[in-house]
Design a protein around this motif. Sequence first.
Motif, PDB file in Angstrom:
ATOM      1  N   GLN A 385       0.904  -1.261   0.138  1.00 40.09           N
ATOM      2  CA  GLN A 385      -0.105   0.018  -0.034  1.00 40.09           C
ATOM      3  C   GLN A 385       0.882   1.191   0.155  1.00 40.09           C
ATOM      4  OE1 GLN A 385      -2.438  -0.772   3.802  1.00 40.09           O
ATOM      5  NE2 GLN A 385      -4.155  -1.481   2.213  1.00 40.09           N
ATOM      6  N   GLY A 386       2.034   1.157  -0.031  1.00 44.41           N
ATOM      7  CA  GLY A 386       2.934   2.268  -0.004  1.00 44.41           C
ATOM      8  C   GLY A 386       3.121   3.032   1.330  1.00 44.41           C
ATOM      9  N   LYS A 387       2.955   2.216   2.253  1.00 47.21           N
ATOM     10  CA  LYS A 387       2.996   2.846   3.786  1.00 47.21           C
ATOM     11  C   LYS A 387       3.997   2.118   4.463  1.00 47.21           C
ATOM     12  CE  LYS A 387      -1.436   1.709   4.573  1.00 47.21           C
ATOM     13  NZ  LYS A 387      -2.445   1.720   5.265  1.00 47.21           N
ATOM     14  N   GLY A 388       4.685   1.176   4.045  1.00 43.80           N
ATOM     15  CA  GLY A 388       5.730   0.517   4.776  1.00 43.80           C
ATOM     16  C   GLY A 388       7.229   0.301   4.086  1.00 43.80           C
ATOM     17  N   LEU A 389       8.182  -0.248   4.579  1.00 48.12           N
ATOM     18  CA  LEU A 389       9.452  -0.329   4.003  1.00 48.12           C
ATOM     19  C   LEU A 389       9.921  -1.727   4.140  1.00 48.12           C
ATOM     20  CD1 LEU A 389      11.263   2.515   6.174  1.00 48.12           C
ATOM     21  CD2 LEU A 389       9.989   2.738   3.894  1.00 48.12           C
ATOM     22  N   THR A 390      10.751  -2.328   2.983  1.00 46.99           N
ATOM     23  CA  THR A 390      11.151  -3.454   3.164  1.00 46.99           C
ATOM     24  C   THR A 390      12.015  -3.806   4.320  1.00 46.99           C
ATOM     25  OG1 THR A 390      12.759  -2.823   1.711  1.00 46.99           O
ATOM     26  CG2 THR A 390      10.740  -3.889   0.743  1.00 46.99           C
ATOM     27  N   HIS A 527      19.636  -8.064   2.651  1.00 47.46           N
ATOM     28  CA  HIS A 527      18.969  -6.773   2.440  1.00 47.46           C
ATOM     29  C   HIS A 527      19.889  -5.505   3.221  1.00 47.46           C
ATOM     30  CE1 HIS A 527      15.786  -3.751   1.814  1.00 47.46           C
ATOM     31  NE2 HIS A 527      15.863  -3.504   3.346  1.00 47.46           N
ATOM     32  N   GLN A 528      19.999  -6.122   4.455  1.00 51.10           N
ATOM     33  CA  GLN A 528      20.833  -4.816   5.315  1.00 51.10           C
ATOM     34  C   GLN A 528      22.100  -4.611   4.703  1.00 51.10           C
ATOM     35  OE1 GLN A 528      19.273  -2.800   7.453  1.00 51.10           O
ATOM     36  NE2 GLN A 528      21.117  -1.739   7.430  1.00 51.10           N
ATOM     37  N   PHE A 529      22.884  -5.468   4.181  1.00 52.09           N
ATOM     38  CA  PHE A 529      24.137  -5.579   3.816  1.00 52.09           C
ATOM     39  C   PHE A 529      24.223  -4.566   2.443  1.00 52.09           C
ATOM     40  CE2 PHE A 529      27.267  -7.078   0.580  1.00 52.09           C
ATOM     41  CZ  PHE A 529      28.622  -6.922   1.505  1.00 52.09           C
ATOM     42  N   ASN A 530      23.147  -4.777   1.728  1.00 53.94           N
ATOM     43  CA  ASN A 530      23.009  -3.952   0.389  1.00 53.94           C
ATOM     44  C   ASN A 530      22.577  -2.599   0.642  1.00 53.94           C
ATOM     45  OD1 ASN A 530      23.782  -5.503  -2.284  1.00 53.94           O
ATOM     46  ND2 ASN A 530      22.659  -7.086  -0.816  1.00 53.94           N
ATOM     47  N   ARG A 531      21.623  -2.408   1.681  1.00 50.06           N
ATOM     48  CA  ARG A 531      21.170  -1.177   2.023  1.00 50.06           C
ATOM     49  C   ARG A 531      22.419  -0.210   2.444  1.00 50.06           C
ATOM     50  NH1 ARG A 531      17.687   2.080   2.187  1.00 50.06           N
ATOM     51  NH2 ARG A 531      16.509   2.153   3.856  1.00 50.06           N
ATOM     52  N   LYS A 540      12.474  -0.022  -1.087  1.00 48.53           N
ATOM     53  CA  LYS A 540      11.375  -0.607  -1.872  1.00 48.53           C
ATOM     54  C   LYS A 540      11.947  -2.205  -2.732  1.00 48.53           C
ATOM     55  CE  LYS A 540       8.525   2.743  -1.400  1.00 48.53           C
ATOM     56  NZ  LYS A 540       7.295   2.583  -0.599  1.00 48.53           N
ATOM     57  N   VAL A 541      13.060  -2.381  -2.278  1.00 50.36           N
ATOM     58  CA  VAL A 541      13.673  -3.657  -2.774  1.00 50.36           C
ATOM     59  C   VAL A 541      13.732  -4.449  -1.738  1.00 50.36           C
ATOM     60  CG1 VAL A 541      15.514  -4.641  -4.209  1.00 50.36           C
ATOM     61  CG2 VAL A 541      14.552  -2.394  -4.731  1.00 50.36           C
ATOM     62  N   LEU A 542      13.744  -5.826  -1.921  1.00 51.30           N
ATOM     63  CA  LEU A 542      14.096  -6.747  -0.651  1.00 51.30           C
ATOM     64  C   LEU A 542      14.961  -7.897  -1.439  1.00 51.30           C
ATOM     65  CD1 LEU A 542      13.705  -7.560   2.227  1.00 51.30           C
ATOM     66  CD2 LEU A 542      11.894  -9.212   1.395  1.00 51.30           C
ATOM     67  N   SER A 543      16.002  -8.352  -0.744  1.00 49.26           N
ATOM     68  CA  SER A 543      16.744  -9.417  -1.344  1.00 49.26           C
ATOM     69  C   SER A 543      17.200 -10.405   0.063  1.00 49.26           C
ATOM     70  CB  SER A 543      17.952  -9.005  -2.154  1.00 49.26           C
ATOM     71  OG  SER A 543      19.007  -8.133  -1.067  1.00 49.26           O
ATOM     72  N   TYR A 544      17.482 -11.599  -0.264  1.00 45.68           N
ATOM     73  CA  TYR A 544      17.963 -12.343   0.596  1.00 45.68           C
ATOM     74  C   TYR A 544      18.474 -13.939  -0.419  1.00 45.68           C
ATOM     75  CZ  TYR A 544      13.104 -14.016  -0.226  1.00 45.68           C
ATOM     76  OH  TYR A 544      11.871 -14.259  -0.736  1.00 45.68           O
ATOM     77  N   VAL A 545      19.041 -14.548   0.439  1.00 42.72           N
ATOM     78  CA  VAL A 545      19.736 -16.018  -0.474  1.00 42.72           C
ATOM     79  C   VAL A 545      18.923 -17.266   0.395  1.00 42.72           C
ATOM     80  CG1 VAL A 545      21.780 -14.982  -1.278  1.00 42.72           C
ATOM     81  CG2 VAL A 545      21.759 -15.824   1.028  1.00 42.72           C
ATOM     82  N   ASN A 558      11.306  -6.317  -6.327  1.00 46.60           N
ATOM     83  CA  ASN A 558      11.106  -4.746  -6.498  1.00 46.60           C
ATOM     84  C   ASN A 558       9.346  -4.432  -6.235  1.00 46.60           C
ATOM     85  OD1 ASN A 558      10.747  -2.090  -6.970  1.00 46.60           O
ATOM     86  ND2 ASN A 558      11.345  -2.284  -9.067  1.00 46.60           N
ATOM     87  N   PHE A 559       9.073  -3.609  -4.937  1.00 50.20           N
ATOM     88  CA  PHE A 559       7.800  -3.667  -4.595  1.00 50.20           C
ATOM     89  C   PHE A 559       7.292  -2.153  -5.054  1.00 50.20           C
ATOM     90  CE2 PHE A 559       8.888  -6.734  -1.683  1.00 50.20           C
ATOM     91  CZ  PHE A 559       7.590  -7.373  -1.338  1.00 50.20           C
ATOM     92  N   ASN A 560       8.119  -1.548  -5.764  1.00 47.90           N
ATOM     93  CA  ASN A 560       7.887  -0.248  -6.622  1.00 47.90           C
ATOM     94  C   ASN A 560       7.019  -0.502  -7.564  1.00 47.90           C
ATOM     95  OD1 ASN A 560       7.799   2.471  -7.934  1.00 47.90           O
ATOM     96  ND2 ASN A 560       9.178   2.853  -5.895  1.00 47.90           N
TER      97      ASN A 560
END
Length: 624
Positions: A385-390, A527-531, A540-545, A558-560
């Motif tokens: 809904q555009g109100k939260g963060l990954t 995700h945090q490493f890349n942030r 707006k992006v999330l990543s994991y392995v 990509n949630f955008n």
Amino acid sequence: MKKIHSLCIILILAIIVGCTQNKVLEKKMIVENKPKKQVVYQVFTRLFGNTNTTNKPWGTIEENGVGKFNDFTDKALSEIKNLGVTHIWYTGVPHHDVIRDYTKHGISNDDPDVVKGRAGSPYAVKDYYNVNPDLAENIENRLQEFEALIERSHKADLKVIIDIVPNHVARNYQSISNPEGTKDFGADDNFSVEYDVNNNFYYAPNKAFEVPDFLKGYKPLGGENHPLSDGKFDENPAKWTGNGSRSPKPSFYDWYETVKVNYGISPDGKKDFNELPAGFENENYQKHFDFWQDKTVPNSWVKFRDIALYWLEKGVDGFRFDMAEMVPVEFWSYLNSNIKMKNSEAFLLAEVYNPSLYRDYIRKGKMDYLYDKVQLYDTIKNIMQGKGLTDHIPPIQEYLKDIEHNMLHFLENHDEQRIASPEFAGNPLKAKPAMVVSTSISTSPTMIYFGQEFGEDGSENAGFGSPSRTSIFDYVGVPSLQKWVNNKQFDGGQLTKEELDLRDFYKRLLNFTITSNALMGEYQDIHQFNRENTQWYNEKVLSYVRWKNNEKLIIISNFNSENTYGFELGLPADIIKKWDLKEGEYKVTDQLYNTYSSTLVVKNNQAKVRVDVKPLESFILKLQ
């Protein structure tokens, strides 16, 4: 003698070698047969095969139509299976209150003053030993028609789940199908007291039940004249209402159509049953079963045990338990251990919304799975809904890491708004990155709700309730599903290209998840490493392995809905070590569409892969 002795030695050695080989083979088979991801398809049974498109508010069966058990044909079930489904949850099967005259079949009429909607709530069960008569072609054979559906489902390689609602039953519970020796809920209750350990219900002695004051503008059946719709319901003494209201006149916002079941907890909170010993959360279900064998338990416990075992005997493979946290965890230890002793593979899913109770209901209550609603679902919904963060997702996985397998993931179910509704996201495509994350971030099962795969928006005004959720209370058609049903050809013949493409996405994703080894293996957030280290990578992006054995996956979503992002996605040094990556180049290929590939470059103890991810796009990149 020496010759015989030698032969004996040879024979013994052969046996030892053979046994060793058998053990090796057995171990290999165990490894190879280790379960993959599970996918539950929740379908509201009476809506699935309904091809009537009238959708008149408060419409009758004759006006709006209704689906039947027989609408789940071999073709329909095969298509559901091929979507990437392992379990089918038939919602609304046990006989619940309905506003329809079935008296010629020995079924009493239900009162609109204590029924929500015309077709009734599936969570106000009237007879646990039979099925909803609306769903049968031949009312007298309704149970046999459901048994035939179980057989067809198994033939399609689908496990069958139905609802059990231990916290409450319909106000007018009355089984006409009780097995010999089985008594109704409340049949032996002492009505003169508020509470007795073996009463099935709680009472307000010397006080009669009163129908709640309905909200302004609300009238049962939309105001239609009905002989029982008179603002009265005969219940004396009044029982406590399903959500715990003790008033003989509950509020309209209470679950006034139901009555609360007594599990041996007195009104002041005292437990009149044995509690589990300290440390028993670490014991298996067999130990829990043994624990209860010499204990006296409240009568309601026994009644629900018998109900569960009855349906297992019919071939049902598992249950979804409504509002489980409103029932004491000791009961679940008792019930679920009995179920598992009957069928160790039974699939047991429960609603528990309080995170502080999760571990008790899993470990003490022996639940297999709980809804991950108030953490992952609510967080993902806010992001959509555009109100939260990954940024908020990795901490959830960290908090749940010891029970991550037990937390079932979903984006829709009968209680929640449809993704495509304006009240949720207004666009079914916004589900795509969310579904990739929901299905692939843990080893837990995934659930989807029928029509979700077509982008159903739940906009119909069916009568009781409001649009955005497909009505579970009234006779209604589900437009996008009806286009897929296509006059019961179940081939999607009336779907638009956009709807077909969306279903294709779900099919690709779900089928990948149920075959992937890595998704039943290890998880690590990157995700945090890349942030912190990657330019243009954002919230707006999330990543994991994910990885296991030789399957290594890098997952990016990509949630955008507007922007494409391009960046050099990095892997932390510990992943390079865990994956045993040597310096060099590795091809990575997307597993959803196989049209995107890139190169992972490992150099100087750094690993980076170029990623260009479009709006609402996700990649499941497999290391070649």
